[in-house]
Design a protein around this motif. Structure first.
Motif, mmCIF file in Angstrom:
data_model
loop_
_atom_site.group_PDB
_atom_site.id
_atom_site.type_symbol
_atom_site.label_atom_id
_atom_site.label_comp_id
_atom_site.label_asym_id
_atom_site.label_seq_id
_atom_site.Cartn_x
_atom_site.Cartn_y
_atom_site.Cartn_z
ATOM 1 N N LEU A 519 0.856 -1.179 0.000
ATOM 2 C CA LEU A 519 0.000 0.000 0.000
ATOM 3 C C LEU A 519 0.896 1.233 0.000
ATOM 4 C CD1 LEU A 519 -2.775 1.438 0.375
ATOM 5 C CD2 LEU A 519 -2.371 1.279 2.855
ATOM 6 N N ILE A 520 0.805 2.023 -1.067
ATOM 7 C CA ILE A 520 1.508 3.310 -1.134
ATOM 8 C C ILE A 520 0.473 4.392 -0.892
ATOM 9 C CG2 ILE A 520 2.886 4.879 -2.540
ATOM 10 C CD1 ILE A 520 3.935 2.508 -4.084
ATOM 11 N N VAL A 521 0.580 5.082 0.237
ATOM 12 C CA VAL A 521 -0.483 5.990 0.647
ATOM 13 C C VAL A 521 0.105 7.351 1.011
ATOM 14 C CG1 VAL A 521 -0.379 5.150 3.040
ATOM 15 C CG2 VAL A 521 -2.456 6.297 2.211
ATOM 16 N N ASP A 522 -0.590 8.393 0.547
ATOM 17 C CA ASP A 522 -0.222 9.754 0.923
ATOM 18 C C ASP A 522 -0.662 9.994 2.368
ATOM 19 O OD1 ASP A 522 0.636 12.346 0.883
ATOM 20 O OD2 ASP A 522 -1.084 13.116 -0.237
ATOM 21 N N LEU A 523 0.135 10.726 3.141
ATOM 22 C CA LEU A 523 -0.203 10.945 4.543
ATOM 23 C C LEU A 523 -1.441 11.825 4.677
ATOM 24 C CD1 LEU A 523 0.630 10.391 7.451
ATOM 25 C CD2 LEU A 523 2.049 12.449 7.375
ATOM 26 N N ARG A 524 -1.550 12.843 3.839
ATOM 27 C CA ARG A 524 -2.699 13.746 3.898
ATOM 28 C C ARG A 524 -3.612 13.463 2.710
ATOM 29 N NH1 ARG A 524 -1.674 20.075 4.558
ATOM 30 N NH2 ARG A 524 -0.863 19.290 6.541
ATOM 31 N N LEU A 525 -4.815 12.970 3.006
ATOM 32 C CA LEU A 525 -5.737 12.550 1.951
ATOM 33 C C LEU A 525 -6.859 13.540 1.698
ATOM 34 C CD1 LEU A 525 -6.032 8.754 2.807
ATOM 35 C CD2 LEU A 525 -4.656 9.832 1.034
ATOM 36 N N GLY A 526 -6.864 14.657 2.399
ATOM 37 C CA GLY A 526 -7.884 15.668 2.158
ATOM 38 C C GLY A 526 -9.128 15.487 2.991
ATOM 39 N N GLY A 527 -9.282 14.344 3.655
ATOM 40 C CA GLY A 527 -10.433 14.111 4.518
ATOM 41 C C GLY A 527 -10.021 14.096 5.978
ATOM 42 N N PRO A 528 -10.941 13.685 6.834
ATOM 43 C CA PRO A 528 -10.625 13.655 8.264
ATOM 44 C C PRO A 528 -9.646 12.544 8.639
ATOM 45 C CG PRO A 528 -12.824 12.768 7.867
ATOM 46 C CD PRO A 528 -12.360 13.340 6.566
ATOM 47 N N GLU A 529 -9.544 11.520 7.801
ATOM 48 C CA GLU A 529 -8.667 10.385 8.098
ATOM 49 C C GLU A 529 -7.337 10.541 7.372
ATOM 50 O OE1 GLU A 529 -9.431 5.695 8.714
ATOM 51 O OE2 GLU A 529 -9.903 6.452 6.708
ATOM 52 N N SER A 530 -6.236 10.372 8.099
ATOM 53 C CA SER A 530 -4.910 10.468 7.469
ATOM 54 C C SER A 530 -4.552 9.137 6.826
ATOM 55 C CB SER A 530 -3.855 10.819 8.521
ATOM 56 O OG SER A 530 -3.669 9.756 9.433
ATOM 57 N N GLY A 531 -3.514 9.168 6.006
ATOM 58 C CA GLY A 531 -3.062 7.951 5.347
ATOM 59 C C GLY A 531 -2.613 6.887 6.328
ATOM 60 N N SER A 532 -1.934 7.313 7.419
ATOM 61 C CA SER A 532 -1.466 6.328 8.400
ATOM 62 C C SER A 532 -2.642 5.708 9.152
ATOM 63 C CB SER A 532 -0.500 6.994 9.389
ATOM 64 O OG SER A 532 -1.139 8.047 10.089
ATOM 65 N N GLN A 533 -3.695 6.491 9.428
ATOM 66 C CA GLN A 533 -4.886 5.932 10.081
ATOM 67 C C GLN A 533 -5.592 4.930 9.175
ATOM 68 O OE1 GLN A 533 -6.837 9.657 10.872
ATOM 69 N NE2 GLN A 533 -6.165 9.697 13.031
ATOM 70 N N LEU A 534 -5.664 5.246 7.886
ATOM 71 C CA LEU A 534 -6.272 4.326 6.926
ATOM 72 C C LEU A 534 -5.489 3.025 6.859
ATOM 73 C CD1 LEU A 534 -8.222 3.586 4.630
ATOM 74 C CD2 LEU A 534 -6.718 4.850 3.066
ATOM 75 N N ALA A 535 -4.167 3.129 6.788
ATOM 76 C CA ALA A 535 -3.336 1.926 6.731
ATOM 77 C C ALA A 535 -3.509 1.077 7.977
ATOM 78 C CB ALA A 535 -1.860 2.328 6.566
ATOM 79 N N GLY A 536 -3.592 1.725 9.141
ATOM 80 C CA GLY A 536 -3.782 0.967 10.375
ATOM 81 C C GLY A 536 -5.093 0.195 10.389
ATOM 82 N N ARG A 537 -6.165 0.818 9.931
ATOM 83 C CA ARG A 537 -7.467 0.134 9.915
ATOM 84 C C ARG A 537 -7.466 -1.021 8.914
ATOM 85 N NH1 ARG A 537 -12.524 2.405 9.032
ATOM 86 N NH2 ARG A 537 -11.758 3.956 7.528
#
Length: 595
Positions: A519-537
């Protein structure tokens, strides 16, 4: 205790009061012969007709003699105030005052029997008045005042009582009461002097504190002005180095829009790649310097095989050195270090890059040696060397020797500045030895050498040279151009790529096709959830898979959480080589059905 302006150091209040008392009384003692000379003349006028001249002359000589001695002693004490004990000086002054009082008081038993009653009364009045003057002269010392008054009044009272026995009781009581009043008055004066000295001490302490505060403020202002000038220089140089490649890119964009030939296309593509790398290097350097100077970079301590790390870093430069005909040699002693692996790797990488860049031909030698608890990394070259005038400036941002034209092929001038800042952060000592025309040697002494761990330690990770087999990569970024360009590049690297703009699309894809290998994810996704929070879930839902976080931020709570999770982080603009290495480390995931 603050330093006193008059030279008293670390004295208690009582000691300083006594020191002040000694000085004041010493000044008065110097003038005593001039006070007693008129008194002796006045007594001579009244007494000489009735008192033998020889007797009066002997008494007068004794009186002037003791006052001359007191005067000389006062001058001596003033010169030795800071070296002579104040207690000892005060004892000398008290003793001389007692002797002076006794000689003066001796006039009563010597002269009263020869005087008429009126002259007797006049002499006693003079002798009684003199101790009151002594209280003022003694400058508030109750001991000096008491001894002087006793010295004068004891023989005076004895002489009066001898002539008038019927007045013995009243004369004795009056003398003792008078001495008590004089001592009490002197004590009150001494308390006033103590208050004055205490106020002066407070004033002096305030002055010293103001001086220190002023010095601190001036130092802070000077440092701020220096930092402001340095920032202005950095911004000016960065502005120039950013505009130049951007201008060239705009020109190359126009060339590409004109449908060039294949030869021109390949040439333009090569130049664009160089320009993008140059921009990336500049931005990464500026971001790193910003993190280090703002205090957001926190060294991460871990135990690692330092010699293996240095060998790995040196391997990155083998092909570059060989292309220039440079021999990149290593002499690496086995050393295990407890320190910041990233910082040590970055410092070594920058020093090797700098050595190869400024060496036309010859040898670059990387060595590692251990001295007790210190590891010393040395990078020596046979390049052009650095002039003494430039050796202190090469660690400044954007300063490059013999590159006033800002040739991007020689780098952007941030490498050694980063080396210096990182060395300070990990408490390492950086030294430079250079001889123009011979070469240079940079040495980094790092504390924290430890004994190597046991044999069950895992071997260092080795990177595969290329992507083997197809990997499923999910790219999550809210910027469409970044998703499209990253997908195109990863497809060329034989990856199966899917993209998502945010959390909702990511969950939909994972529910449909299962979790990715990477998973290559940007840290700031423009919404309330950050990239690291998304990866954790996602990891909680689907189990383990590789995560790579990409960001342009240098400090935020989400960035700190990402570091705490241990996921690798790449800073935008991403170095393509680093991205390729991250892909190489990710093994293909076994096919799994969506949960």
């Amino acid at each position: 205790m603050s330093e006193r302006p008059d030279g008293l150091h670390s004295l208690s209040l009582g000691a300083e009061v006594q020191q002040e008392l000694v000085k004041l009384h010493a000044r008065m003692m110097i003038g005593m012969p001039w006070v007693h000379a008129p008194l002796i003349v006045l007594l001579a006028i009244a007494c000489v007709p009735s008192v033998p001249s020889a007797l009066f002359a002997g008494w007068g000589a004794a009186m002037m003699g003791i006052e001359l001695i007191r005067s000389a002693c006062g001058a001596f004490l003033l010169r030795r105030t800071l070296t002579l004990s104040a207690r000892k000086a005060h004892a000398i002054q008290s003793g001389l005052a007692a002797v002076s009082g006794l000689i003066l008081g001796a006039a009563a038993p010597l002269f009263l029997p020869r005087l008429a009653i009126v002259d007797q009364a006049w002499l006693i009045c003079v002798l009684v008045a003199v101790p009151a003057l002594g209280v003022a002269v003694s400058m508030a010392s109750r001991y000096i005042a008491g001894l002087y008054a006793c010295g004068v009044l004891a023989p005076a009272t004895l002489g009066w009582v001898t002539q008038h026995p019927e007045l013995a009781m009243s004369a004795s009581f009056g003398s003792l009461s008078y001495i008590g009043v004089l001592v009490f008055s002197a004590g009150e004066n001494q308390r006033s002097l103590t208050s004055s000295v205490a106020i002066r001490r407070q004033r002096d302490d305030m002055v010293q504190d103001l001086k220190r505060s002023n010095a601190v403020v001036q130092e802070a202002v000077a440092r701020a002005e220096q930092e402001s000038a340095a920032r202005a220089h950095v911004l000016a140089a960065a502005s120039h180095d950013l505009r130049q490649p951007l201008h060239a890119l705009s020109v190359y964009s126009a060339v590409l829009a004109a449908n060039p030939s294949q030869v021109t296309l390949r040439e333009v593509s090569t130049h664009i790649d160089q320009l993008v790398r140059s921009l990336g290097e500049l931005l990464h350097g500026l971001l790193d310097l910003s993190r280090m100077t703002s205090g957001h970079y926190v060294p991460h301590t871990q135990c690692f095989d330092l010699s293996a790390v240095l060998e790995s870093v040196a391997c990155e430069f083998d092909s570059v050195a060989a292309a220039k005909g440079i021999s990149l040699r290593r002499t690496l002693s086995p050393v295990t270090l407890s320190g910041d692996l990233m910082a040590v790797s970055r410092i070594t990488r920058n020093l090797l890059d700098n050595a190869i860049k400024y060496t036309a031909a010859g040898v670059v030698h990387l060595s590692l040696r251990r001295t007790e608890r210190t590891a010393t990394i040395s990078v020596a070259d046979t390049g052009k060397g650095i002039a003494p005038a430039d050796q202190s400036r090469i660690f400044d941002e954007f300063y490059q020797v013999e590159n006033s034209a800002r040739d991007r092929r020689q780098g952007v001038g941030l490498g050694l500045a980063i080396v210096k800042r990182l060395a300070q952060l990990i408490h390492a000592t950086l030294t430079l030895e250079s001889v123009p025309g011979v070469g240079s040697r940079f040495e980094l002494a790092i504390p924290g050498v430890v004994e190597p761990p046991g044999a069950d330690t895992l071997p260092p990770l080795t990177l595969r040279p290329s992507v083997e087999g197809s990997r499923r990569v999910l790219v999550v970024d809210d910027d469409e151009e970044i998703r499209r360009s990253t997908a195109s590049l990863l497809t060329l690297w034989n990856c199966s790529v899917e993209t998502a703009a945010g959390s909702a699309e990511t969950w939909a894809l994972c529910e449909l096709t299962g979790p990715p290998d990477l998973l290559i994810v940007d840290l700031r996704l423009g919404g309330p959830e950050s990239g690291s929070q998304l990866a954790g879930r996602l990891l909680q839902r689907y189990g383990a898979f590789a995560v790579l976080v990409i960001t342009g931020e240098t400090s935020s709570a989400a960035l700190e959480a990402t570091r705490a999770a241990g996921w690798p982080i790449l800073q935008k603009p991403v170095d393509v080589a680093l991205l390729r290495k991250a892909i190489d480390q990710t093994p293909p995931r076994a096919s799994t059905a969506p949960a």
